[in-house]
Structure formats: structure tokens, C-alpha cells
Design a protein around this motif. Structure first.
Motif, PDB file in Angstrom:
ATOM      1  N   ASP A  93      49.922  11.183 -23.780  1.00 22.72           N
ATOM      2  CA  ASP A  93      48.994  10.703 -22.750  1.00 22.72           C
ATOM      3  C   ASP A  93      49.559  10.935 -21.357  1.00 22.72           C
ATOM      4  N   ASP A  94      50.869  10.748 -21.194  1.00 22.44           N
ATOM      5  CA  ASP A  94      51.499  10.990 -19.894  1.00 22.44           C
ATOM      6  C   ASP A  94      51.459  12.476 -19.542  1.00 22.44           C
ATOM      7  N   VAL A  95      51.634  13.321 -20.538  1.00 15.02           N
ATOM      8  CA  VAL A  95      51.556  14.770 -20.320  1.00 15.02           C
ATOM      9  C   VAL A  95      50.145  15.153 -19.890  1.00 15.02           C
ATOM     10  N   ALA A  96      49.146  14.629 -20.568  1.00 17.70           N
ATOM     11  CA  ALA A  96      47.753  14.944 -20.231  1.00 17.70           C
ATOM     12  C   ALA A  96      47.411  14.482 -18.813  1.00 17.70           C
ATOM     13  N   THR A  97      47.861  13.287 -18.452  1.00 11.75           N
ATOM     14  CA  THR A  97      47.613  12.770 -17.103  1.00 11.75           C
ATOM     15  C   THR A  97      48.290  13.651 -16.060  1.00 11.75           C
ATOM     16  N   ALA A  98      49.532  14.023 -16.309  1.00 14.94           N
ATOM     17  CA  ALA A  98      50.262  14.871 -15.364  1.00 14.94           C
ATOM     18  C   ALA A  98      49.612  16.248 -15.241  1.00 14.94           C
TER      19      ALA A  98
ATOM     20  N   HIS B 227      48.345  17.907 -11.858  1.00 10.80           N
ATOM     21  CA  HIS B 227      48.805  19.240 -11.453  1.00 10.80           C
ATOM     22  C   HIS B 227      47.606  20.132 -11.132  1.00 10.80           C
ATOM     23  N   ALA B 228      46.611  20.133 -12.000  1.00 13.36           N
ATOM     24  CA  ALA B 228      45.416  20.962 -11.807  1.00 13.36           C
ATOM     25  C   ALA B 228      44.625  20.538 -10.570  1.00 13.36           C
TER      26      ALA B 228
ATOM     27  N   TYR C 132      57.076  15.140 -12.467  1.00 15.99           N
ATOM     28  CA  TYR C 132      56.535  13.839 -12.843  1.00 15.99           C
ATOM     29  C   TYR C 132      57.555  13.066 -13.680  1.00 15.99           C
ATOM     30  N   GLN C 133      57.226  11.809 -13.974  1.00 15.22           N
ATOM     31  CA  GLN C 133      57.994  10.990 -14.908  1.00 15.22           C
ATOM     32  C   GLN C 133      57.025  10.383 -15.901  1.00 15.22           C
TER      33      GLN C 133
END
Length: 94
Positions: free
Chosen positions: A28-33, A37-38, A67-68
């Protein structure tokens, strides 16, 4: 991760994630980041790096965001131009 309906400001091209990042980071953190980014939210970068990314969007250069995740693990998203490839990775994967 579902990338449909994301407001892209530039082409992400093919999206990849390193094995280390996939095993370490919360999806979920990857998807949010990736959405950030986009949308040209470059995360934890200095003003000069933000400006460099903004220029790269206009000129077709390399874009780096930082990001973190929820556990404080730092990770990067890098979009390379020509052909476009976006990679999610931990700093030690670079």
C-alpha cells in the motif's frame, strides 16, 4: 498494484520493483508513493532536486523520488526516459 485511473503528469512506462523492495516494503505504501511520483510529488527531496525533477519532466530526463514506508524504510522511485521504465527500489539496490 492497480495503476488504472492514476493522474499521470508524465509517462511511467514499464513499472518494475526490485525483489528486495518487494519483500521489504508494504504494498500500500508503494502504491501511494507511485501515485505521488506520477503526480510530481517528489517526496523527501531538497528544493534543488525538486526543481531538477520538474525540469526532467519537461525535457524528458531521469526523475528520482524518495519516500519512506510506514516502518520508516527509505525507498526510491526512478523513472528513466527513452524508453520509459520506472523502478521502485531500496537505496542499497542501486
Amino acid at each position: 498494484m492497480n495503476l488504472i485511473h492514476m493522474p499521470f503528469s508524465f509517462s511511467l512506462g514499464r513499472t518494475l520493483i526490485t525483489r528486495n523492495a518487494a519483500e521489504t516494503l508494504d504494498p500500500d505504501d508503494v502504491a501511494t508513493a507511485l501515485r505521488r511520483h506520477a503526480a510530481k510529488d517528489w517526496g523527501n527531496l531538497c528544493t534543488e532536486d525538486w526543481e531538477s525533477n520538474d525540469l526532467a519532466v519537461r525535457s524528458g530526463g531521469r526523475i528520482l523520488s524518495a519516500y519512506q514506508d510506514r516502518n520508516g524504510v527509505k525507498f526510491w522511485i526512478i523513472t528513466d526516459a527513452g524508453p520509459e521504465v520506472t523502478t521502485i527500489l531500496l537505496p542499497e539496490d542501486y
